[in-house]
Design an enzyme around this catalytic site. Structure first.
Site, PDB file in Angstrom:
ATOM      1  N   SER A   1      37.994  35.811  31.341  1.00 55.81           N
ATOM      2  CA  SER A   1      36.820  36.689  31.371  1.00 55.81           C
ATOM      3  C   SER A   1      36.188  36.736  29.988  1.00 55.81           C
ATOM      4  CB  SER A   1      37.294  38.088  31.766  1.00 55.81           C
ATOM      5  OG  SER A   1      36.311  39.044  31.468  1.00 55.81           O
TER       6      SER A   1
ATOM      7  N   TYR B 243      43.362  45.704  30.809  1.00 59.57           N
ATOM      8  CA  TYR B 243      42.920  44.573  31.645  1.00 59.57           C
ATOM      9  C   TYR B 243      42.473  43.415  30.757  1.00 59.57           C
ATOM     10  CZ  TYR B 243      39.735  41.621  34.275  1.00 59.57           C
ATOM     11  OH  TYR B 243      39.095  40.520  34.802  1.00 59.57           O
TER      12      TYR B 243
ATOM     13  N   LYS C 131      44.072  39.300  30.013  1.00 63.29           N
ATOM     14  CA  LYS C 131      43.369  38.001  30.035  1.00 63.29           C
ATOM     15  C   LYS C 131      43.619  37.259  28.726  1.00 63.29           C
ATOM     16  CE  LYS C 131      41.759  38.425  34.115  1.00 63.29           C
ATOM     17  NZ  LYS C 131      42.386  37.634  35.176  1.00 63.29           N
TER      18      LYS C 131
HETATM   19  P1  NAD Z   1      39.741  40.339  43.782  1.00 66.28           P
HETATM   20  O1  NAD Z   1      40.521  41.583  43.581  1.00 66.28           O
HETATM   21  O2  NAD Z   1      38.727  40.323  44.858  1.00 66.28           O
HETATM   22  O3  NAD Z   1      40.739  39.088  43.997  1.00 66.28           O
HETATM   23  C1  NAD Z   1      42.029  39.046  43.424  1.00 66.28           C
HETATM   24  C2  NAD Z   1      43.010  38.711  44.556  1.00 66.28           C
HETATM   25  O4  NAD Z   1      44.330  38.610  44.038  1.00 66.28           O
HETATM   26  C3  NAD Z   1      43.044  39.768  45.657  1.00 66.28           C
HETATM   27  O5  NAD Z   1      42.848  39.135  46.904  1.00 66.28           O
HETATM   28  C4  NAD Z   1      44.442  40.377  45.556  1.00 66.28           C
HETATM   29  O6  NAD Z   1      44.931  40.795  46.822  1.00 66.28           O
HETATM   30  C5  NAD Z   1      45.217  39.220  44.955  1.00 66.28           C
HETATM   31  N1  NAD Z   1      46.427  39.591  44.191  1.00 66.28           N
HETATM   32  C6  NAD Z   1      46.526  40.495  43.181  1.00 66.28           C
HETATM   33  N2  NAD Z   1      47.781  40.519  42.692  1.00 66.28           N
HETATM   34  C7  NAD Z   1      48.497  39.604  43.408  1.00 66.28           C
HETATM   35  C8  NAD Z   1      49.860  39.165  43.385  1.00 66.28           C
HETATM   36  N3  NAD Z   1      50.733  39.682  42.523  1.00 66.28           N
HETATM   37  N4  NAD Z   1      50.235  38.226  44.272  1.00 66.28           N
HETATM   38  C9  NAD Z   1      49.364  37.702  45.156  1.00 66.28           C
HETATM   39  N5  NAD Z   1      48.078  38.065  45.229  1.00 66.28           N
HETATM   40  C10 NAD Z   1      47.643  39.011  44.353  1.00 66.28           C
HETATM   41  O7  NAD Z   1      39.062  39.970  42.365  1.00 66.28           O
HETATM   42  P2  NAD Z   1      37.963  38.869  42.016  1.00 66.28           P
HETATM   43  O8  NAD Z   1      36.730  39.565  41.590  1.00 66.28           O
HETATM   44  O9  NAD Z   1      37.900  37.839  43.073  1.00 66.28           O
HETATM   45  O10 NAD Z   1      38.619  38.259  40.700  1.00 66.28           O
HETATM   46  C11 NAD Z   1      39.456  37.118  40.743  1.00 66.28           C
HETATM   47  C12 NAD Z   1      40.004  36.862  39.352  1.00 66.28           C
HETATM   48  O11 NAD Z   1      38.906  36.695  38.434  1.00 66.28           O
HETATM   49  C13 NAD Z   1      40.836  38.014  38.788  1.00 66.28           C
HETATM   50  O12 NAD Z   1      41.902  37.481  38.037  1.00 66.28           O
HETATM   51  C14 NAD Z   1      39.860  38.738  37.887  1.00 66.28           C
HETATM   52  O13 NAD Z   1      40.503  39.444  36.857  1.00 66.28           O
HETATM   53  C15 NAD Z   1      39.036  37.580  37.342  1.00 66.28           C
HETATM   54  N6  NAD Z   1      37.684  37.987  36.856  1.00 66.28           N
HETATM   55  C16 NAD Z   1      36.849  38.645  37.709  1.00 66.28           C
HETATM   56  C17 NAD Z   1      35.591  39.056  37.257  1.00 66.28           C
HETATM   57  C18 NAD Z   1      34.651  39.806  38.166  1.00 66.28           C
HETATM   58  O14 NAD Z   1      33.670  40.369  37.666  1.00 66.28           O
HETATM   59  N7  NAD Z   1      34.872  39.847  39.475  1.00 66.28           N
HETATM   60  C19 NAD Z   1      35.188  38.763  35.939  1.00 66.28           C
HETATM   61  C20 NAD Z   1      36.060  38.059  35.113  1.00 66.28           C
HETATM   62  C21 NAD Z   1      37.316  37.666  35.589  1.00 66.28           C
HETATM   63  N1  UFG Z   2      26.422  49.846  34.416  1.00 62.26           N
HETATM   64  C1  UFG Z   2      25.627  50.937  34.668  1.00 62.26           C
HETATM   65  N2  UFG Z   2      25.943  51.725  35.740  1.00 62.26           N
HETATM   66  C2  UFG Z   2      26.991  51.468  36.572  1.00 62.26           C
HETATM   67  C3  UFG Z   2      27.798  50.340  36.299  1.00 62.26           C
HETATM   68  C4  UFG Z   2      27.487  49.543  35.211  1.00 62.26           C
HETATM   69  O1  UFG Z   2      24.660  51.198  33.943  1.00 62.26           O
HETATM   70  O2  UFG Z   2      27.231  52.232  37.515  1.00 62.26           O
HETATM   71  C5  UFG Z   2      26.067  48.957  33.288  1.00 62.26           C
HETATM   72  C6  UFG Z   2      27.156  48.826  32.234  1.00 62.26           C
HETATM   73  O3  UFG Z   2      27.039  49.842  31.271  1.00 62.26           O
HETATM   74  C7  UFG Z   2      26.874  47.414  31.682  1.00 62.26           C
HETATM   75  C8  UFG Z   2      26.335  46.655  32.904  1.00 62.26           C
HETATM   76  O4  UFG Z   2      25.890  47.654  33.807  1.00 62.26           O
HETATM   77  O5  UFG Z   2      25.850  47.469  30.717  1.00 62.26           O
HETATM   78  C9  UFG Z   2      27.380  45.785  33.601  1.00 62.26           C
HETATM   79  O6  UFG Z   2      28.521  46.568  33.914  1.00 62.26           O
HETATM   80  P1  UFG Z   2      29.664  46.048  34.902  1.00 62.26           P
HETATM   81  O7  UFG Z   2      30.674  47.120  35.041  1.00 62.26           O
HETATM   82  O8  UFG Z   2      29.060  45.507  36.142  1.00 62.26           O
HETATM   83  O9  UFG Z   2      30.257  44.783  34.125  1.00 62.26           O
HETATM   84  P2  UFG Z   2      30.952  44.706  32.700  1.00 62.26           P
HETATM   85  O10 UFG Z   2      30.142  43.749  31.886  1.00 62.26           O
HETATM   86  O11 UFG Z   2      31.243  46.014  32.112  1.00 62.26           O
HETATM   87  O12 UFG Z   2      32.378  44.115  33.098  1.00 62.26           O
HETATM   88  C10 UFG Z   2      32.511  42.901  33.821  1.00 62.26           C
HETATM   89  C11 UFG Z   2      33.789  42.906  34.666  1.00 62.26           C
HETATM   90  C12 UFG Z   2      35.001  42.886  33.798  1.00 62.26           C
HETATM   91  C13 UFG Z   2      34.923  41.828  32.772  1.00 62.26           C
HETATM   92  C14 UFG Z   2      33.635  41.955  31.999  1.00 62.26           C
HETATM   93  C15 UFG Z   2      33.450  40.884  30.970  1.00 62.26           C
HETATM   94  O13 UFG Z   2      33.839  44.039  35.475  1.00 62.26           O
HETATM   95  O14 UFG Z   2      36.109  42.599  34.607  1.00 62.26           O
HETATM   96  O15 UFG Z   2      32.535  41.876  32.911  1.00 62.26           O
HETATM   97  O16 UFG Z   2      33.350  39.653  31.609  1.00 62.26           O
HETATM   98  F1  UFG Z   2      35.968  41.936  31.930  1.00 62.26           F
END
Ligand code: NAD
Ligand code: UFG
Length: 338
Positions: free
Chosen positions: A127, A153, A157
């Site tokens: 991330s 969190y 990463k």
């Molecule tokens: P998500 O929660 O939808 O998917 C994660 C999946 O992993 C889920 O289906 C959950 O059931 C499974 N899981 C969790 N722990 C487990 C375990 N111990 N064994 C087996 N399965 C397990 O999340 P997502 O948004 O699809 O994110 C996927 C990955 O990308 C995560 O590692 C997350 O941290 C990373 N990531 C997501 C974002 C974002 O904004 N969505 C941004 C940066 C990184």
């Molecule tokens: N924001 C609002 N109102 C809300 C939610 C968010 O104004 O209700 C704003 C935040 O302040 C930020 C922007 O919208 O300026 C984006 O916020 P998000 O929570 O959607 O995303 P972040 O950038 O904070 O975080 C995301 C993922 C994290 C990851 C991070 C960096 O949620 O998992 O990007 O990649 F770590």
């Protein structure tokens, strides 16, 4: 390729499983469904017409997971499994360190990553959060990482990247790629799969769609006094199908060692701009009011995308307007999620 997809029933995983199937790969999903439903995979099958092998296993289960891995061979592993709620990680850090780091260690152990002469490559969901308080914009892969990370969190990463890098250093036959996602949003264009947050969403895009659908009454904009063009936070929102295709592209990278690669669009969008983009596709105003800054948030964050282009031949192809339209189609056709 036969590809293990950990966390493949989740938001990004399920979209990536779809992309893998479209490109003729064979995904095998392992997920404990702690934050997802197997219905996402049923729907991927419905879209592609292809069955998906699924195993309900926790990666941290010291018996079931190694025993599953002993019976299988994979060409590559996409490791999505993990917890991702920033606020929850502050309240319950051990839950996050245990699951996110524990699942990564368990995976590396199961493939003998340090000693095997032919281990499958591991592509890890990292991330932009690893850049912490780095203010250099756009963020390049050589921007400083680790300093100013404000929550457990984010540290998981950072630590998992380090574990992968150290393992690749110890074993030249092992390849690891950390894909540093910026802000994935949107859904598959079919409207059949999408983001399915449990409870009140923490992230901006799903919050906006739930306000637009009337499920939530108003959006709080966290701060309008940042040093950005309109004062609201700026992020690099990337369509989840672009992120999915980035993983498929990463399967072809042959160079050994550890690689960290940004997956973003290179373009920053403010909170107000994202609200406006959603209002266009929804056809109605999205009510919001300004509230104080959210602790831990930074003003602006967007990617330098040149390394992904150079190493993977990949760059994002979809506009924010498409991501908003696809997110809205998913939300309006599935108001209760799966
Ligand atoms: P998500 O929660 O939808 O998917 C994660 C999946 O992993 C889920 O289906 C959950 O059931 C499974 N899981 C969790 N722990 C487990 C375990 N111990 N064994 C087996 N399965 C397990 O999340 P997502 O948004 O699809 O994110 C996927 C990955 O990308 C995560 O590692 C997350 O941290 C990373 N990531 C997501 C974002 C974002 O904004 N969505 C941004 C940066 C990184
Ligand atoms: N924001 C609002 N109102 C809300 C939610 C968010 O104004 O209700 C704003 C935040 O302040 C930020 C922007 O919208 O300026 C984006 O916020 P998000 O929570 O959607 O995303 P972040 O950038 O904070 O975080 C995301 C993922 C994290 C990851 C991070 C960096 O949620 O998992 O990007 O990649 F770590």
């Amino acid at each position: 390729m036969r590809v293990l997809v950990t966390g493949g029933a989740g938001y990004i995983g399920s979209h990536t499983v779809l992309s893998l199937l479209e490109k003729g790969h064979v995904p095998v999903v392992v997920d404990n469904l702690s934050n997802s439903s197997v219905e996402s995979l049923n729907r991927v099958t419905e879209i592609t017409g292809k069955p998906i092998e699924f195993h309900n296993i926790d990666l941290c289960d010291e018996e079931a997971f190694p025993s599953f891995m002993r019976e299988q061979t994979f060409d590559a592993i996409l490791h999505f499994a993990g917890f991702k709620a920033v606020g929850e990680s502050v309240a319950n850090p051990l839950k996050y360190y245990k699951n996110n780091i524990g699942s990564t260690l368990s995976l590396l152990k199961a493939i003998d990553a340090t000693t095997s002469t032919n281990p499958p490559k591991v592509i890890f969901s990292s991330s932009a959060t690893v850049y912490g308080s780095s203010t250099e914009l756009p963020l390049t892969e050589s921007s400083k990482t680790g300093e100013g990370i404000t929550n457990p969190y984010g540290f998981t990463k950072f630590v998992c990247e380090r574990i992968l890098a150290d393992t690749a250093e110890a074993n030249s036959a092992f390849q690891a790629i950390a894909l540093r996602y910026f802000n994935p949003i949107g859904a598959h264009e079919s409207g059949r799969i999408g983001e399915n947050p449990s409870g009140i969403p923490n992230n901006l895009a799903p919050y906006i769609t739930q306000v637009a659908s009337g499920k939530l009454s108003e959006l709080s904009v966290f701060g309008d006094d940042y040093d950005t063009a309109d004062g609201t936070g700026v992020r690099d929102y990337i369509h989840v199908m672009d992120v999915a295709e980035g993983h498929v592209a990463a399967l072809s990278l042959t160079e050994s060692g550890f690689h960290a690669i940004n997956l973003g669009t290179g373009k920053g969008t403010s909170v107000i701009e994202l609200i406006k983009a959603f209002e266009k596709v929804v056809g109605a105003p999205v009510p919001f009011s300004v509230s104080p800054r959210r602790p831990g948030d930074i003003a602006a964050c967007y990617a330098d995308t040149s390394l992904a282009k150079q190493l993977l031949g990949w760059s994002s192809t979809r506009y924010i307007s498409e991501a908003c339209a696809d997110a809205w189609r998913w939300q309006s056709q599935n108001p209760k999620g799966y």
